[in-house]
Design a protein around this motif. Structure first.
Motif, PDB file in Angstrom:
ATOM      1  N   HIS A 281       0.795  -1.214   0.000  1.00 31.92           N
ATOM      2  CA  HIS A 281       0.000   0.000   0.000  1.00 31.92           C
ATOM      3  C   HIS A 281       0.838   1.280   0.000  1.00 31.92           C
ATOM      4  N   ASP A 282       1.662   1.486   1.018  1.00 25.45           N
ATOM      5  CA  ASP A 282       2.379   2.748   1.149  1.00 25.45           C
ATOM      6  C   ASP A 282       3.457   2.925   0.093  1.00 25.45           C
ATOM      7  N   GLN A 283       3.991   1.837  -0.423  1.00 21.51           N
ATOM      8  CA  GLN A 283       4.987   1.940  -1.478  1.00 21.51           C
ATOM      9  C   GLN A 283       4.392   2.628  -2.708  1.00 21.51           C
ATOM     10  N   ALA A 284       3.077   2.431  -2.919  1.00 18.70           N
ATOM     11  CA  ALA A 284       2.380   3.054  -4.046  1.00 18.70           C
ATOM     12  C   ALA A 284       1.845   4.429  -3.702  1.00 18.70           C
ATOM     13  N   LEU A 285       1.265   4.582  -2.509  1.00 18.55           N
ATOM     14  CA  LEU A 285       0.546   5.811  -2.191  1.00 18.55           C
ATOM     15  C   LEU A 285       1.447   6.964  -1.758  1.00 18.55           C
ATOM     16  N   ILE A 286       2.563   6.655  -1.125  1.00 19.75           N
ATOM     17  CA  ILE A 286       3.437   7.753  -0.688  1.00 19.75           C
ATOM     18  C   ILE A 286       3.953   8.572  -1.869  1.00 19.75           C
ATOM     19  N   PRO A 287       4.504   7.971  -2.923  1.00 20.06           N
ATOM     20  CA  PRO A 287       4.973   8.810  -4.038  1.00 20.06           C
ATOM     21  C   PRO A 287       3.840   9.545  -4.746  1.00 20.06           C
ATOM     22  N   VAL A 288       2.679   8.916  -4.889  1.00 17.12           N
ATOM     23  CA  VAL A 288       1.545   9.583  -5.539  1.00 17.12           C
ATOM     24  C   VAL A 288       1.119  10.806  -4.739  1.00 17.12           C
ATOM     25  N   LYS A 289       0.959  10.636  -3.428  1.00 17.95           N
ATOM     26  CA  LYS A 289       0.492  11.750  -2.602  1.00 17.95           C
ATOM     27  C   LYS A 289       1.567  12.810  -2.393  1.00 17.95           C
ATOM     28  N   THR A 290       2.809  12.422  -2.508  1.00 12.54           N
ATOM     29  CA  THR A 290       3.877  13.411  -2.424  1.00 12.54           C
ATOM     30  C   THR A 290       3.880  14.308  -3.659  1.00 12.54           C
ATOM     31  N   LEU A 291       3.620  13.720  -4.824  1.00 11.22           N
ATOM     32  CA  LEU A 291       3.592  14.495  -6.060  1.00 11.22           C
ATOM     33  C   LEU A 291       2.444  15.492  -6.072  1.00 11.22           C
ATOM     34  N   ASP A 292       1.263  15.071  -5.621  1.00 14.92           N
ATOM     35  CA  ASP A 292       0.100  15.964  -5.628  1.00 14.92           C
ATOM     36  C   ASP A 292      -0.900  15.470  -4.590  1.00 14.92           C
ATOM     37  N   PHE A 293      -0.742  15.935  -3.365  1.00 13.54           N
ATOM     38  CA  PHE A 293      -1.570  15.439  -2.270  1.00 13.54           C
ATOM     39  C   PHE A 293      -3.049  15.727  -2.499  1.00 13.54           C
ATOM     40  N   HIS A 294      -3.377  16.885  -3.009  1.00 12.33           N
ATOM     41  CA  HIS A 294      -4.783  17.265  -3.169  1.00 12.33           C
ATOM     42  C   HIS A 294      -5.374  16.840  -4.511  1.00 12.33           C
ATOM     43  N   GLY A 295      -4.533  16.405  -5.436  1.00 18.45           N
ATOM     44  CA  GLY A 295      -5.036  16.087  -6.764  1.00 18.45           C
ATOM     45  C   GLY A 295      -4.963  14.628  -7.139  1.00 18.45           C
ATOM     46  N   GLY A 296      -4.768  13.746  -6.156  1.00 19.79           N
ATOM     47  CA  GLY A 296      -4.694  12.318  -6.452  1.00 19.79           C
ATOM     48  C   GLY A 296      -6.038  11.729  -6.831  1.00 19.79           C
ATOM     49  N   VAL A 297      -5.991  10.704  -7.675  1.00 17.55           N
ATOM     50  CA  VAL A 297      -7.203  10.034  -8.143  1.00 17.55           C
ATOM     51  C   VAL A 297      -7.055   8.528  -7.969  1.00 17.55           C
ATOM     52  N   ASN A 298      -8.128   7.909  -7.514  1.00 19.46           N
ATOM     53  CA  ASN A 298      -8.211   6.458  -7.398  1.00 19.46           C
ATOM     54  C   ASN A 298      -8.977   5.943  -8.613  1.00 19.46           C
ATOM     55  N   VAL A 299      -8.371   5.058  -9.379  1.00 19.43           N
ATOM     56  CA  VAL A 299      -8.983   4.490 -10.583  1.00 19.43           C
ATOM     57  C   VAL A 299      -9.149   2.995 -10.383  1.00 19.43           C
ATOM     58  N   THR A 300     -10.305   2.471 -10.739  1.00 14.72           N
ATOM     59  CA  THR A 300     -10.482   1.022 -10.721  1.00 14.72           C
ATOM     60  C   THR A 300     -10.365   0.491 -12.138  1.00 14.72           C
ATOM     61  N   LEU A 301      -9.310  -0.272 -12.385  1.00 14.53           N
ATOM     62  CA  LEU A 301      -9.137  -0.956 -13.657  1.00 14.53           C
ATOM     63  C   LEU A 301      -9.822  -2.318 -13.587  1.00 14.53           C
ATOM     64  N   GLY A 302      -9.963  -2.967 -14.720  1.00 13.89           N
ATOM     65  CA  GLY A 302     -10.537  -4.301 -14.747  1.00 13.89           C
ATOM     66  C   GLY A 302     -12.047  -4.348 -14.700  1.00 13.89           C
ATOM     67  N   LEU A 303     -12.697  -3.197 -14.810  1.00 16.01           N
ATOM     68  CA  LEU A 303     -14.158  -3.133 -14.852  1.00 16.01           C
ATOM     69  C   LEU A 303     -14.608  -2.885 -16.291  1.00 16.01           C
TER      70      LEU A 303
END
Length: 348
Positions: A281-303
């Motif tokens: 979890h944190d290995q993925a979310l820390i760099p994403v939220k560091t780049l843009d804490f307020h502009g992050g998006v959660n996408v569900t693939l495979g649907l």
């Protein structure tokens, strides 16, 4: 608003009524309709119109609400205010900002179900889910871990295949955590080559389908420091991750690694791949939220449909105050439209 009528709208499911979702939906409408447009189409909110009006007024947000009877009414209504399509079979909901109430759970669930129907039927171009409060849903007998599992269940129930994979994105970085909501101490024991292969396959397929990347480059992170350093700092790379990478490569996926996570996310490194498979979890979310804490998006693939969501929770403490920020929702709407446009160009 020129050119918007011929485009199918996006649909927002209301999420937790005690959270900030209704307010940021209104703020996103204001940004699009009155300030700085970020979409080429309209969107609607599935919710109780009376509740939406009450919440926006309580938060001192001068945002008009227009009750619509059908999705097709959205573009015309959008010019006048935030279009709200009433939930079927749901009664009035209390305006209780900051409160988590089990008696609203049925409406929250109904909003998700009805929104999924609209995208599967083709009436809406994509789904953007506002944050839910899982504890209230669990108290009402909700049998799913969260949004992702429930969306996959609804797709399968409708006769579609679904292999849900969570991807977080911000600032041009896309990350997929192979393991998600488990203790860090559990990750080595529960990490499996099969899971890496499954998620890597879905990632490669949907980067092409939803993002138009014909041959995605997928970097695979190691689990241990220095990616195990040849087994000196752990054997998971050799025993689990490397076989998975080989299996992905055999199917034609351009996957490479395992790579040390401490050198994987800087600017130059990010130019070498289109997405990263992370091991926890944190290995993925820390760099994403560091780049843009307020502009992050959660996408569900495979649907079988487009689904994005703000990468934040219900923020109960801010509900009803008008101080919530709509940045992540605006980013989620923007990305949902981009994904929908890719499908539309492909005739899907």
């Amino acid at each position: 608003m020129t050119g918007r009528d011929e485009k199918r709208p996006l649909v927002l499911s209301m999420g937790e009524p005690g959270g900030i979702g209704l307010e940021i939906a209104g703020m996103a409408w204001r940004r699009q309709a009155r300030e700085k447009p970020f979409l080429t189409r309209s969107f609607l909110l599935l919710a109780d119109p009376a509740l939406v009006k009450a919440r926006l007024a309580r938060a001192c947000l001068d945002i008009p609400v227009v009750t619509i009877e059908a999705v097709e009414d959205t573009p015309l209504a959008f010019a006048q205010g935030l279009p709200v399509l009433p939930l079927k079979g749901a009664g009035p909901l209390p305006d209780a900002p900051g409160e988590v109430r089990a008696d609203t759970a049925a409406a929250v669930k109904a909003a998700i179900e009805q929104a999924v129907f609209l995208v599967l039927s083709g009436e809406a171009a994509g789904l953007v889910t506002l944050p839910i409060q899982k504890e209230s849903l669990y108290a009402a007998g909700f049998d799913f871990e969260g949004h992702t599992d429930f969306l996959a269940h609804l797709a399968r129930k409708a006769g579609f295949s679904a292999e849900p994979v969570m991807m977080l994105t911000a600032g041009g970085l896309r990350c997929v955590p192979v393991t998600v909501h488990i203790a860090l101490s559990e990750v080595p024991r529960r990490l499996r080559s099969e899971a890496i292969v499954r998620q890597g396959s879905v990632l490669a397929h949907d980067l092409a389908r939803f993002f138009g990347i014909e041959r995605p480059r997928i970097a695979v992170a190691g689990l241990n420091p220095h990616a195990g350093e040849g087994g000196r700092m752990g054997t998971e790379e050799k025993e689990i991750i490397e076989p998975a990478i080989s299996a992905l490569q055999e199917t034609g996926v351009e996957a490479f690694g395992p790579l040390p996570a401490d050198t994987l996310f800087h600017e130059e490194a990010r130019k070498t791949y289109d997405a990263v498979l992370c091991m926890y979890h944190d290995q993925a979310l820390i760099p994403v939220k560091t780049l843009d804490f307020h502009g992050g998006v959660n996408v569900t693939l495979g649907l079988p449909f487009v689904r994005t969501s703000p990468d934040h929770g219900t923020a109960l403490a801010f509900a009803g105050t008008g101080r919530a920020r709509p940045d992540s929702l605006i980013a989620a709407l923007t990305l949902a439209e981009e994904m929908a446009q890719t499908l539309e160009r492909a005739g899907q």
